[in-house]
Write a protein that holds these residues in place. Structure first.
Motif, PDB file in Angstrom:
ATOM      1  N   GLN A   8     -33.873  81.183 175.509  1.00 28.83           N
ATOM      2  CA  GLN A   8     -33.639  79.753 175.287  1.00 28.83           C
ATOM      3  C   GLN A   8     -32.171  79.494 174.973  1.00 28.83           C
ATOM      4  OE1 GLN A   8     -36.661  79.583 172.277  1.00 28.83           O
ATOM      5  NE2 GLN A   8     -37.919  78.197 173.499  1.00 28.83           N
ATOM      6  N   LEU A   9     -31.560  80.359 174.179  1.00 26.05           N
ATOM      7  CA  LEU A   9     -30.139  80.202 173.874  1.00 26.05           C
ATOM      8  C   LEU A   9     -29.299  80.381 175.137  1.00 26.05           C
ATOM      9  CD1 LEU A   9     -28.015  79.621 171.713  1.00 26.05           C
ATOM     10  CD2 LEU A   9     -27.951  82.083 171.240  1.00 26.05           C
ATOM     11  N   ASP A  10     -29.655  81.348 175.979  1.00 28.19           N
ATOM     12  CA  ASP A  10     -28.960  81.527 177.263  1.00 28.19           C
ATOM     13  C   ASP A  10     -29.053  80.267 178.108  1.00 28.19           C
ATOM     14  OD1 ASP A  10     -28.093  84.144 176.890  1.00 28.19           O
ATOM     15  OD2 ASP A  10     -29.816  85.030 177.924  1.00 28.19           O
ATOM     16  N   SER A  11     -30.237  79.675 178.154  1.00 34.89           N
ATOM     17  CA  SER A  11     -30.439  78.457 178.941  1.00 34.89           C
ATOM     18  C   SER A  11     -29.576  77.313 178.385  1.00 34.89           C
ATOM     19  CB  SER A  11     -31.915  78.071 178.917  1.00 34.89           C
ATOM     20  OG  SER A  11     -32.127  76.895 179.643  1.00 34.89           O
ATOM     21  N   PHE A  12     -29.564  77.179 177.074  1.00 31.65           N
ATOM     22  CA  PHE A  12     -28.768  76.125 176.443  1.00 31.65           C
ATOM     23  C   PHE A  12     -27.278  76.330 176.720  1.00 31.65           C
ATOM     24  CE2 PHE A  12     -26.361  74.368 172.859  1.00 31.65           C
ATOM     25  CZ  PHE A  12     -26.763  73.041 172.917  1.00 31.65           C
ATOM     26  N   THR A  13     -26.784  77.515 176.447  1.00 31.71           N
ATOM     27  CA  THR A  13     -25.348  77.759 176.602  1.00 31.71           C
ATOM     28  C   THR A  13     -24.920  77.852 178.060  1.00 31.71           C
ATOM     29  OG1 THR A  13     -25.642  80.152 176.326  1.00 31.71           O
ATOM     30  CG2 THR A  13     -25.122  78.871 174.338  1.00 31.71           C
ATOM     31  N   GLY A  14     -25.875  78.093 178.956  1.00 31.51           N
ATOM     32  CA  GLY A  14     -25.556  78.163 180.380  1.00 31.51           C
ATOM     33  C   GLY A  14     -25.482  76.814 181.064  1.00 31.51           C
ATOM     34  N   ASP A  15     -25.880  75.761 180.381  1.00 28.26           N
ATOM     35  CA  ASP A  15     -25.855  74.406 180.944  1.00 28.26           C
ATOM     36  C   ASP A  15     -24.469  73.802 180.682  1.00 28.26           C
ATOM     37  OD1 ASP A  15     -26.064  71.589 181.320  1.00 28.26           O
ATOM     38  OD2 ASP A  15     -28.193  71.634 180.825  1.00 28.26           O
ATOM     39  N   ILE A  16     -23.775  73.365 181.726  1.00 25.93           N
ATOM     40  CA  ILE A  16     -22.397  72.876 181.560  1.00 25.93           C
ATOM     41  C   ILE A  16     -22.300  71.610 180.705  1.00 25.93           C
ATOM     42  CG2 ILE A  16     -21.561  73.943 183.681  1.00 25.93           C
ATOM     43  CD1 ILE A  16     -21.654  71.114 184.951  1.00 25.93           C
ATOM     44  N   ARG A  17     -23.410  70.930 180.488  1.00 23.93           N
ATOM     45  CA  ARG A  17     -23.387  69.739 179.618  1.00 23.93           C
ATOM     46  C   ARG A  17     -23.364  70.111 178.138  1.00 23.93           C
ATOM     47  NH1 ARG A  17     -28.529  66.904 180.330  1.00 23.93           N
ATOM     48  NH2 ARG A  17     -29.204  69.048 180.392  1.00 23.93           N
ATOM     49  N   ASN A  18     -23.669  71.370 177.849  1.00 22.55           N
ATOM     50  CA  ASN A  18     -23.764  71.816 176.459  1.00 22.55           C
ATOM     51  C   ASN A  18     -22.502  72.554 176.028  1.00 22.55           C
ATOM     52  OD1 ASN A  18     -26.400  70.797 176.292  1.00 22.55           O
ATOM     53  ND2 ASN A  18     -27.243  72.701 177.089  1.00 22.55           N
ATOM     54  N   HIS A  19     -22.086  72.249 174.824  1.00 22.87           N
ATOM     55  CA  HIS A  19     -20.923  72.894 174.211  1.00 22.87           C
ATOM     56  C   HIS A  19     -21.408  73.424 172.872  1.00 22.87           C
ATOM     57  CE1 HIS A  19     -18.468  70.779 177.216  1.00 22.87           C
ATOM     58  NE2 HIS A  19     -19.373  69.833 177.042  1.00 22.87           N
ATOM     59  N   PHE A  20     -21.227  74.714 172.646  1.00 18.72           N
ATOM     60  CA  PHE A  20     -21.822  75.343 171.471  1.00 18.72           C
ATOM     61  C   PHE A  20     -20.743  76.078 170.691  1.00 18.72           C
ATOM     62  CE2 PHE A  20     -24.919  78.521 169.625  1.00 18.72           C
ATOM     63  CZ  PHE A  20     -25.551  77.604 168.812  1.00 18.72           C
ATOM     64  N   TYR A  21     -20.783  75.910 169.386  1.00 23.51           N
ATOM     65  CA  TYR A  21     -19.758  76.461 168.503  1.00 23.51           C
ATOM     66  C   TYR A  21     -20.395  77.239 167.367  1.00 23.51           C
ATOM     67  CZ  TYR A  21     -16.977  73.066 171.022  1.00 23.51           C
ATOM     68  OH  TYR A  21     -16.367  72.359 172.019  1.00 23.51           O
ATOM     69  N   VAL A  22     -19.688  78.243 166.904  1.00 20.41           N
ATOM     70  CA  VAL A  22     -20.127  79.011 165.746  1.00 20.41           C
ATOM     71  C   VAL A  22     -19.061  78.944 164.661  1.00 20.41           C
ATOM     72  CG1 VAL A  22     -21.592  80.591 167.065  1.00 20.41           C
ATOM     73  CG2 VAL A  22     -19.210  81.197 166.648  1.00 20.41           C
ATOM     74  N   MET A  23     -19.537  79.006 163.436  1.00 23.89           N
ATOM     75  CA  MET A  23     -18.641  79.106 162.278  1.00 23.89           C
ATOM     76  C   MET A  23     -18.770  80.544 161.799  1.00 23.89           C
ATOM     77  SD  MET A  23     -18.888  77.183 158.586  1.00 23.89           S
ATOM     78  CE  MET A  23     -17.796  75.786 158.870  1.00 23.89           C
ATOM     79  N   GLU A  24     -17.641  81.188 161.651  1.00 26.76           N
ATOM     80  CA  GLU A  24     -17.687  82.559 161.179  1.00 26.76           C
ATOM     81  C   GLU A  24     -16.870  82.719 159.914  1.00 26.76           C
ATOM     82  OE1 GLU A  24     -16.334  84.956 164.465  1.00 26.76           O
ATOM     83  OE2 GLU A  24     -14.262  84.435 164.152  1.00 26.76           O
ATOM     84  N   GLN A  25     -17.275  83.682 159.137  1.00 30.17           N
ATOM     85  CA  GLN A  25     -16.588  84.032 157.904  1.00 30.17           C
ATOM     86  C   GLN A  25     -15.975  85.396 158.121  1.00 30.17           C
ATOM     87  OE1 GLN A  25     -19.167  84.291 154.510  1.00 30.17           O
ATOM     88  NE2 GLN A  25     -17.729  85.506 153.371  1.00 30.17           N
ATOM     89  N   ALA A  26     -14.721  85.523 157.772  1.00 33.22           N
ATOM     90  CA  ALA A  26     -14.050  86.812 157.888  1.00 33.22           C
ATOM     91  C   ALA A  26     -13.421  87.157 156.548  1.00 33.22           C
ATOM     92  CB  ALA A  26     -12.968  86.759 158.965  1.00 33.22           C
ATOM     93  N   CYS A  27     -13.578  88.372 156.130  1.00 29.24           N
ATOM     94  CA  CYS A  27     -12.880  88.815 154.932  1.00 29.24           C
ATOM     95  C   CYS A  27     -11.408  88.899 155.267  1.00 29.24           C
ATOM     96  CB  CYS A  27     -13.395  90.180 154.481  1.00 29.24           C
ATOM     97  SG  CYS A  27     -15.068  90.103 153.842  1.00 29.24           S
ATOM     98  N   LEU A  28     -10.579  88.553 154.322  1.00 29.49           N
ATOM     99  CA  LEU A  28      -9.133  88.549 154.580  1.00 29.49           C
ATOM    100  C   LEU A  28      -8.611  89.927 154.947  1.00 29.49           C
ATOM    101  CD1 LEU A  28      -7.755  85.993 151.991  1.00 29.49           C
ATOM    102  CD2 LEU A  28      -8.183  85.694 154.422  1.00 29.49           C
ATOM    103  N   ASN A  29      -9.297  90.975 154.510  1.00 25.67           N
ATOM    104  CA  ASN A  29      -8.845  92.318 154.894  1.00 25.67           C
ATOM    105  C   ASN A  29      -9.228  92.649 156.333  1.00 25.67           C
ATOM    106  OD1 ASN A  29     -11.552  92.921 154.874  1.00 25.67           O
ATOM    107  ND2 ASN A  29     -11.466  94.234 153.063  1.00 25.67           N
ATOM    108  N   GLY A  30      -9.942  91.709 156.987  1.00 24.76           N
ATOM    109  CA  GLY A  30     -10.297  91.882 158.387  1.00 24.76           C
ATOM    110  C   GLY A  30     -11.499  92.775 158.624  1.00 24.76           C
TER     111      GLY A  30
END
Length: 179
Positions: free
Chosen positions: A48-70
């Motif tokens: 289902q996620l593949d179908s959603f992200t594969g549709d050109i009308r859909n734009h999908f974003y993630v928020m990520e957390q990174a430790c400052l030490n990388g």
């Protein structure tokens, strides 16, 4: 110390995003957004996620957390924008349960709205659908300018996004785009 970044979804995020969405929506937790006890079954799977992200009308974003030490990067939120005719639908939106009530949801929603304002022409409203039994979510979005339209739809059992344990409708909310 941590740092947050919002970026476009990439294929390598798939498993983490599916796990995040199912955790936030369907697991029993202290999350105020969970649908546990209201809907049985997975909220989304990888196909289902593949179908959603594969549709050109859909734009999908993630928020990520990174430790400052990388050393560690983890996805702690996501949001989707679907282009309609003169509107966009905001959905597939969540924040990791143990990070909720910290303002991250507000940051993601503002990011999505700002992205629409900056990148989409001829859009005059934001739309979303919320379970009618989730008064606290409806109130959350009302505080951000979303109003109920009076449009209600049956829960989409046919979409394989879980089975309601009680009578549930999806309420449409909208917000006028101010440019």
């Amino acid at each position: 110390m941590t740092d947050f970044k919002i970026r476009k979804f990439a294929d390598q995020d798939k498993t983490a995003v599916v796990n995040l969405l199912n955790q936030a929506y369907r697991e029993e937790s202290s999350s105020w957004t969970t649908e546990y006890g209201l809907v049985n079954g997975a909220r989304i799977n990888e196909q289902q996620l593949d179908s959603f992200t594969g549709d050109i009308r859909n734009h999908f974003y993630v928020m990520e957390q990174a430790c400052l030490n990388g050393a560690t990067v983890s996805i702690i939120g996501c949001i989707g924008i679907t282009e309609l005719h003169q509107a966009v639908e905001i959905g597939t939106f969540c924040v990791k349960p143990n990070r909720q009530n910290s303002g991250l949801g507000k940051v993601l929603l503002e990011f999505a709205e700002r992205t629409v304002l900056n990148e989409f022409d001829a859009i005059n409203e934001f739309q979303m659908y919320v379970l009618d039994v989730r008064a606290e979510l409806i109130e959350y979005y009302a505080r951000r300018g979303y109003v109920q339209t009076g449009i209600a739809e049956e829960y989409p059992v046919h979409a394989d996004v879980g089975v309601p344990l009680q009578s549930i409708m999806l309420l449409q909310l909208k917000k006028t785009v101010e440019k």
